[in-house]
Design a protein around this motif. Structure first.
Motif, PDB file in Angstrom:
ATOM      1  N   GLN A  57      -8.788 -10.788  -6.338  1.00  0.00           N
ATOM      2  CA  GLN A  57      -9.094 -11.970  -5.140  1.00  0.00           C
ATOM      3  C   GLN A  57      -9.991 -11.461  -4.112  1.00  0.00           C
ATOM      4  N   ILE A  58      -9.919 -10.360  -3.762  1.00  0.00           N
ATOM      5  CA  ILE A  58     -10.625  -9.548  -2.758  1.00  0.00           C
ATOM      6  C   ILE A  58     -12.108  -9.315  -3.208  1.00  0.00           C
ATOM      7  N   HIS A  59     -12.100  -8.846  -4.816  1.00  0.00           N
ATOM      8  CA  HIS A  59     -13.469  -8.563  -5.315  1.00  0.00           C
ATOM      9  C   HIS A  59     -14.281 -10.009  -5.538  1.00  0.00           C
ATOM     10  N   ASP A  60     -13.437 -10.952  -6.082  1.00  0.00           N
ATOM     11  CA  ASP A  60     -14.175 -12.250  -5.840  1.00  0.00           C
ATOM     12  C   ASP A  60     -14.733 -12.875  -4.517  1.00  0.00           C
ATOM     13  N   ALA A  64     -18.446 -13.851  -3.652  1.00  0.00           N
ATOM     14  CA  ALA A  64     -18.734 -15.088  -3.371  1.00  0.00           C
ATOM     15  C   ALA A  64     -19.477 -15.261  -1.912  1.00  0.00           C
ATOM     16  N   LEU A  65     -19.275 -14.103  -1.322  1.00  0.00           N
ATOM     17  CA  LEU A  65     -20.141 -14.424   0.103  1.00  0.00           C
ATOM     18  C   LEU A  65     -21.321 -14.328  -0.220  1.00  0.00           C
ATOM     19  N   GLU A  69     -23.621 -22.001  -3.970  1.00  0.00           N
ATOM     20  CA  GLU A  69     -22.511 -23.082  -4.208  1.00  0.00           C
ATOM     21  C   GLU A  69     -22.272 -23.093  -5.916  1.00  0.00           C
ATOM     22  N   GLY A  70     -21.060 -23.171  -6.362  1.00  0.00           N
ATOM     23  CA  GLY A  70     -20.942 -23.333  -7.885  1.00  0.00           C
ATOM     24  C   GLY A  70     -19.724 -22.634  -8.316  1.00  0.00           C
ATOM     25  N   VAL A  71     -19.375 -22.662  -9.686  1.00  0.00           N
ATOM     26  CA  VAL A  71     -18.272 -21.987 -10.101  1.00  0.00           C
ATOM     27  C   VAL A  71     -18.574 -20.867 -10.938  1.00  0.00           C
TER      28      VAL A  71
END
Length: 80
Positions: A57-60, A64-65, A69-71
């Motif tokens: 989750q930290i890597h994601d 993400a930063l 916007e998107g998936v």
């Protein structure tokens, strides 16, 4: 303002909100080898709130930063 402390099993970063009112409580981030925890006192409930993030989750979050916007799904590289 922030502080960094290296403890036996974690690196602890404390973020202090020095901006304009309304100010938030200090946020403590503890980075362990297997997870990262975020802790902040909630004056409404008079309790410490804690969130635990896995390293994935930290890597994601870090990725993400820097993305629009998107998936997304990141590909994990196999360890050597």
């Amino acid at each position: 303002m922030f502080t960094i402390e290296h403890e036996f099993d974690a690196t602890v970063v404390t973020l202090v909100d020095e901006g304009e009112a309304p100010l938030q409580e200090d946020l403590t981030i503890s980075a362990f080898s297997e997870c990262v925890t975020l802790e902040q006192f909630d004056p409404r409930t008079d309790q410490m709130q804690k969130i635990t993030l896995s390293m994935a989750q930290i890597h994601d979050l870090a990725a993400a930063l820097d993305l629009p916007e998107g998936v997304y799904r990141l590909r994990r590289e196999a360890a050597d």
